[in-house]
Design a protein around this motif. Structure first.
Motif, PDB file in Angstrom:
ATOM      1  N   LEU A  86       6.311  -8.767  14.315  1.00  0.00           N
ATOM      2  CA  LEU A  86       6.060  -7.205  13.658  1.00  0.00           C
ATOM      3  C   LEU A  86       4.832  -6.399  14.322  1.00  0.00           C
ATOM      4  O   LEU A  86       4.661  -5.431  13.997  1.00  0.00           O
ATOM      5  CB  LEU A  86       5.904  -7.372  12.131  1.00  0.00           C
ATOM      6  N   THR A  87       4.460  -7.090  15.146  1.00  0.00           N
ATOM      7  CA  THR A  87       3.028  -6.325  15.795  1.00  0.00           C
ATOM      8  C   THR A  87       3.502  -5.084  16.812  1.00  0.00           C
ATOM      9  O   THR A  87       2.845  -4.126  16.454  1.00  0.00           O
ATOM     10  CB  THR A  87       2.373  -7.552  16.980  1.00  0.00           C
ATOM     11  N   PRO A  88       4.508  -5.256  17.327  1.00  0.00           N
ATOM     12  CA  PRO A  88       5.179  -3.892  17.984  1.00  0.00           C
ATOM     13  C   PRO A  88       5.316  -2.724  16.944  1.00  0.00           C
ATOM     14  O   PRO A  88       5.167  -1.501  17.342  1.00  0.00           O
ATOM     15  CB  PRO A  88       6.600  -4.163  18.781  1.00  0.00           C
ATOM     16  N   PHE A  89       5.639  -3.160  15.826  1.00  0.00           N
ATOM     17  CA  PHE A  89       6.156  -1.795  14.587  1.00  0.00           C
ATOM     18  C   PHE A  89       4.757  -1.423  14.141  1.00  0.00           C
ATOM     19  O   PHE A  89       4.726  -0.330  13.839  1.00  0.00           O
ATOM     20  CB  PHE A  89       6.907  -2.547  13.826  1.00  0.00           C
ATOM     21  N   ALA A  90       3.739  -2.475  14.218  1.00  0.00           N
ATOM     22  CA  ALA A  90       2.509  -2.074  13.566  1.00  0.00           C
ATOM     23  C   ALA A  90       1.788  -0.974  14.798  1.00  0.00           C
ATOM     24  O   ALA A  90       1.121  -0.039  14.430  1.00  0.00           O
ATOM     25  CB  ALA A  90       1.784  -3.146  13.249  1.00  0.00           C
ATOM     26  N   GLN A  91       1.899  -1.205  15.956  1.00  0.00           N
ATOM     27  CA  GLN A  91       1.348  -0.520  17.057  1.00  0.00           C
ATOM     28  C   GLN A  91       2.203   0.641  17.038  1.00  0.00           C
ATOM     29  O   GLN A  91       1.505   1.877  17.251  1.00  0.00           O
ATOM     30  CB  GLN A  91       1.422  -1.190  18.337  1.00  0.00           C
ATOM     31  N   ALA A  92       3.433   0.656  16.803  1.00  0.00           N
ATOM     32  CA  ALA A  92       3.965   2.014  16.735  1.00  0.00           C
ATOM     33  C   ALA A  92       3.684   2.937  15.758  1.00  0.00           C
ATOM     34  O   ALA A  92       3.440   4.167  15.920  1.00  0.00           O
ATOM     35  CB  ALA A  92       5.581   1.485  16.626  1.00  0.00           C
ATOM     36  N   VAL A  93       3.502   2.526  14.538  1.00  0.00           N
ATOM     37  CA  VAL A  93       2.707   3.322  13.556  1.00  0.00           C
ATOM     38  C   VAL A  93       1.636   3.875  13.905  1.00  0.00           C
ATOM     39  O   VAL A  93       1.243   5.053  13.692  1.00  0.00           O
ATOM     40  CB  VAL A  93       2.784   2.557  11.971  1.00  0.00           C
ATOM     41  N   LYS A  94       0.594   3.188  14.462  1.00  0.00           N
ATOM     42  CA  LYS A  94      -0.559   3.654  14.822  1.00  0.00           C
ATOM     43  C   LYS A  94      -0.665   4.576  15.836  1.00  0.00           C
ATOM     44  O   LYS A  94      -1.227   5.594  15.652  1.00  0.00           O
ATOM     45  CB  LYS A  94      -1.497   2.255  15.208  1.00  0.00           C
TER      46      LYS A  94
ATOM     47  N   TRP B  36       1.876  -7.602   6.763  1.00  0.00           N
ATOM     48  CA  TRP B  36       0.444  -7.006   6.435  1.00  0.00           C
ATOM     49  C   TRP B  36      -0.698  -7.667   7.173  1.00  0.00           C
ATOM     50  O   TRP B  36      -1.570  -7.018   7.681  1.00  0.00           O
ATOM     51  CB  TRP B  36      -0.023  -7.528   4.908  1.00  0.00           C
ATOM     52  N   THR B  37      -0.203  -8.937   7.833  1.00  0.00           N
ATOM     53  CA  THR B  37      -1.152  -9.246   8.919  1.00  0.00           C
ATOM     54  C   THR B  37      -1.016  -8.671  10.148  1.00  0.00           C
ATOM     55  O   THR B  37      -2.194  -8.398  10.801  1.00  0.00           O
ATOM     56  CB  THR B  37      -0.660 -10.896   9.347  1.00  0.00           C
ATOM     57  N   ALA B  38      -0.032  -8.292  10.491  1.00  0.00           N
ATOM     58  CA  ALA B  38       0.098  -7.301  11.764  1.00  0.00           C
ATOM     59  C   ALA B  38      -0.632  -5.889  11.656  1.00  0.00           C
ATOM     60  O   ALA B  38      -1.374  -5.374  12.472  1.00  0.00           O
ATOM     61  CB  ALA B  38       1.628  -7.131  12.248  1.00  0.00           C
ATOM     62  N   LEU B  39      -0.416  -5.265  10.434  1.00  0.00           N
ATOM     63  CA  LEU B  39      -0.920  -4.051  10.115  1.00  0.00           C
ATOM     64  C   LEU B  39      -2.447  -4.221  10.044  1.00  0.00           C
ATOM     65  O   LEU B  39      -3.398  -3.139  10.567  1.00  0.00           O
ATOM     66  CB  LEU B  39      -0.513  -3.410   8.737  1.00  0.00           C
ATOM     67  N   ASP B  40      -3.140  -5.360   9.530  1.00  0.00           N
ATOM     68  CA  ASP B  40      -4.379  -5.569   9.596  1.00  0.00           C
ATOM     69  C   ASP B  40      -4.831  -5.751  10.833  1.00  0.00           C
ATOM     70  O   ASP B  40      -6.251  -5.188  11.338  1.00  0.00           O
ATOM     71  CB  ASP B  40      -4.784  -7.098   8.744  1.00  0.00           C
ATOM     72  N   GLN B  41      -4.502  -6.592  11.836  1.00  0.00           N
ATOM     73  CA  GLN B  41      -4.810  -7.082  13.124  1.00  0.00           C
ATOM     74  C   GLN B  41      -4.682  -5.683  14.141  1.00  0.00           C
ATOM     75  O   GLN B  41      -5.389  -5.669  15.030  1.00  0.00           O
ATOM     76  CB  GLN B  41      -3.890  -8.068  13.727  1.00  0.00           C
ATOM     77  N   GLN B  42      -3.813  -4.932  13.740  1.00  0.00           N
ATOM     78  CA  GLN B  42      -3.613  -3.685  14.819  1.00  0.00           C
ATOM     79  C   GLN B  42      -4.642  -2.617  14.299  1.00  0.00           C
ATOM     80  O   GLN B  42      -4.391  -1.496  14.851  1.00  0.00           O
ATOM     81  CB  GLN B  42      -2.169  -3.472  14.659  1.00  0.00           C
ATOM     82  N   GLY B  43      -5.278  -2.766  13.180  1.00  0.00           N
ATOM     83  CA  GLY B  43      -6.092  -1.860  12.700  1.00  0.00           C
ATOM     84  C   GLY B  43      -5.572  -0.445  11.837  1.00  0.00           C
ATOM     85  O   GLY B  43      -6.252   0.520  11.570  1.00  0.00           O
ATOM     86  N   VAL B  44      -4.311  -0.699  11.501  1.00  0.00           N
ATOM     87  CA  VAL B  44      -3.641   0.382  10.878  1.00  0.00           C
ATOM     88  C   VAL B  44      -4.169   0.497   9.447  1.00  0.00           C
ATOM     89  O   VAL B  44      -4.584   1.662   9.010  1.00  0.00           O
ATOM     90  CB  VAL B  44      -2.022   0.103  10.832  1.00  0.00           C
ATOM     91  N   VAL B  45      -4.688  -0.544   8.735  1.00  0.00           N
ATOM     92  CA  VAL B  45      -5.216  -0.206   7.391  1.00  0.00           C
ATOM     93  C   VAL B  45      -6.439   0.236   7.410  1.00  0.00           C
ATOM     94  O   VAL B  45      -7.147   0.530   6.298  1.00  0.00           O
ATOM     95  CB  VAL B  45      -5.057  -1.767   6.548  1.00  0.00           C
ATOM     96  N   THR B  46      -7.185   0.273   8.333  1.00  0.00           N
ATOM     97  CA  THR B  46      -8.515   0.902   8.316  1.00  0.00           C
ATOM     98  C   THR B  46      -8.733   2.298   9.097  1.00  0.00           C
ATOM     99  O   THR B  46      -9.459   2.925   9.133  1.00  0.00           O
ATOM    100  CB  THR B  46      -9.480  -0.111   9.413  1.00  0.00           C
ATOM    101  N   SER B  47      -7.336   2.402   9.909  1.00  0.00           N
ATOM    102  CA  SER B  47      -7.786   3.827  10.772  1.00  0.00           C
ATOM    103  C   SER B  47      -6.883   4.898   9.737  1.00  0.00           C
ATOM    104  O   SER B  47      -7.093   5.958  10.288  1.00  0.00           O
ATOM    105  CB  SER B  47      -6.920   3.544  11.927  1.00  0.00           C
TER     106      SER B  47
END
Length: 420
Positions: A236-244, A264-275
């Motif tokens: 799910l990493t590519p989708f987290a990146q697409a959101v960001k 949720w791990t992907a969203l956290d690792q890609q910084g979505v939840v902090t950006s």
């Protein structure tokens, strides 16, 4: 105290158990039902409901809900809330205006066809009140039956907006999706010109959430976009990146299934939840650990969590469920409120006439476990408070903390014309 249970013979539609509620342990014994009218026409009808003299005949209530199947956990929460609510509303007597409330449970297992068969059987045996239905697909099949057979139907946790205004005999004891989206929007503030991205699966569930956000927040001036992942996606990493990469002001996450921890791990690792601000719905207690370290960085819209309301009625619900050996959770209020509605419908309406029951509910304002609630007369929407929250702690230690309570006027869905 005793609780009488008589088993019925399992039929083609599955097992059931009928129970006459004469008493139930509840710490809030003797508390009056807030907003409940004095006895109205109960028992005044000349027609017999199959239980003997109408002056004292039992009122038959059918609970059609998920005792098994994929939503069994929600069904259990609903049932525990219902039992506590019926004890509370009848002051531990199990009676309303001299009528014993006789409840028969049926397990729909989340299967609409099974639910329809069970409901028809209950109606054929003189049941005039049907409640329950954890699943929206089931609820949409039972609502037409209510109008066709002129029985009172009170849907439970089923959140589909399509139930609102569907017919004169259908009500709901839980929230609807529109109220969820309005609650999410409150975390964004002024929506005009803001960019909202919906992250979900490319399924009917996901597409429905995109449509709802476009209708609600888009209608308030937000620019709504989406990222939809295949339901079978493992990485799910590519989708987290697409959101960001879309640089949204708010991300609305609507996710179902076993891949939630990976998301949720992907969203956290890609910084979505902090950006940016990330909002999702707070589910039951069992879901809290699934957010991992992202949980404390996410904002939650909440239909309910134990302790959210802080009202005397909520305390009565919590005490009643706990005293009976249950555990309060997300859909406990849906069951409790359904019992309150049933008692009011009988007491202020009729013990035998569902049309009078429905009229008694229309426009009723009362204190529910979530706070001040009202049944809108025009379309039977249940106007109610909603909540926002955050999670503190991780894993088994994760607990929700209240951010805000939204009064029912702040999360009122648009009025729907009554269809039948």
């Amino acid at each position: 105290m005793r609780r009488i249970r008589t088993s019925t013979t399992p039929g083609p539609s599955g097992p059931s158990r009928s129970r006459s509620l004469t008493a139930l342990a509840l710490l809030a014994a003797g508390v009056m039902l807030a907003g409940c009218s004095k006895a109205g026409q109960a028992g005044s009808s000349s027609s017999d409901d199959g239980g003997g003299s109408t002056a004292s005949a039992p009122v038959k209530v059918g609970l059609v809900y998920s005792r098994s199947g994929p939503l069994a956990a929600y069904g259990k929460q609903y049932l525990q809330g219902f039992d506590a609510g019926l004890a509370y509303a009848t002051h531990n007597t199990g009676k309303v205006a001299g009528h014993k409330v006789e409840v028969t449970e049926q397990d729909d297992a989340g299967d609409p066809a099974k639910a329809v068969a069970e409901t028809k059987s209950l109606i054929g045996k003189g049941t005039r009140i049907i409640a329950g239905t954890t699943d929206s697909g089931v609820a949409l099949q039972l609502a037409p039956l209510a109008a066709q057979n002129k029985v009172l139907y009170i849907a439970g946790p089923a959140a589909t907006d399509a139930l609102t205004g569907v017919n004169a005999y259908t009500f709901r004891s839980g929230r609807q999706s529109y109220q969820d989206i309005l609650t999410a929007g409150s975390l964004l503030g002024d929506s005009k010109g803001r960019k909202v991205v919906v992250l979900s699966q490319n399924s009917a569930f996901g597409q429905a959430n995109v449509a709802a956000v476009k209708q609600v927040l888009g209608g308030q001036g937000a620019r709504v976009d989406s990222v939809l992942a295949p339901p079978s996606a493992g990485d799910l990493t590519p989708f987290a990146q697409a959101v960001k990469s879309k640089k949204p002001d708010l991300v609305f996450v609507a996710w179902a299934g076993a891949s939630a921890p990976a998301l949720w791990t992907a969203l956290d690792q890609q910084g979505v939840v902090t950006s940016t601000k990330v909002v999702t719905g707070l589910a039951g207690v069992a879901s809290y650990p699934l957010f991992g370290s992202a949980g404390s960085k996410v904002s939650f819209l909440a239909h309910y969590f134990p302790g959210a309301a802080g009202t005397p009625v909520e305390k009565a619900m919590l005490d009643g469920i706990t005293a009976a050996g249950g555990t309060p959770d997300l859909f406990s209020p849906d069951g409790f409120t359904a019992a309150q509605m049933i008692v009011h419908a009988i007491e202020a309406g009729s013990a035998t006439d569902p049309t009078a029951m429905a009229k008694a509910l229309e426009g009723w304002s009362f204190q529910g476990p979530k706070g001040d609630e009202q049944i809108r007369a025009a379309d039977h929407a249940l106007l109610q408070p909603m909540f926002t929250a955050k999670l503190a702690g991780t894993g088994a230690a994760a607990k929700p903390q209240l951010i805000g309570r939204l009064p029912m006027a702040s999360v009122t869905p648009p009025q729907q014309p009554m269809k039948g």
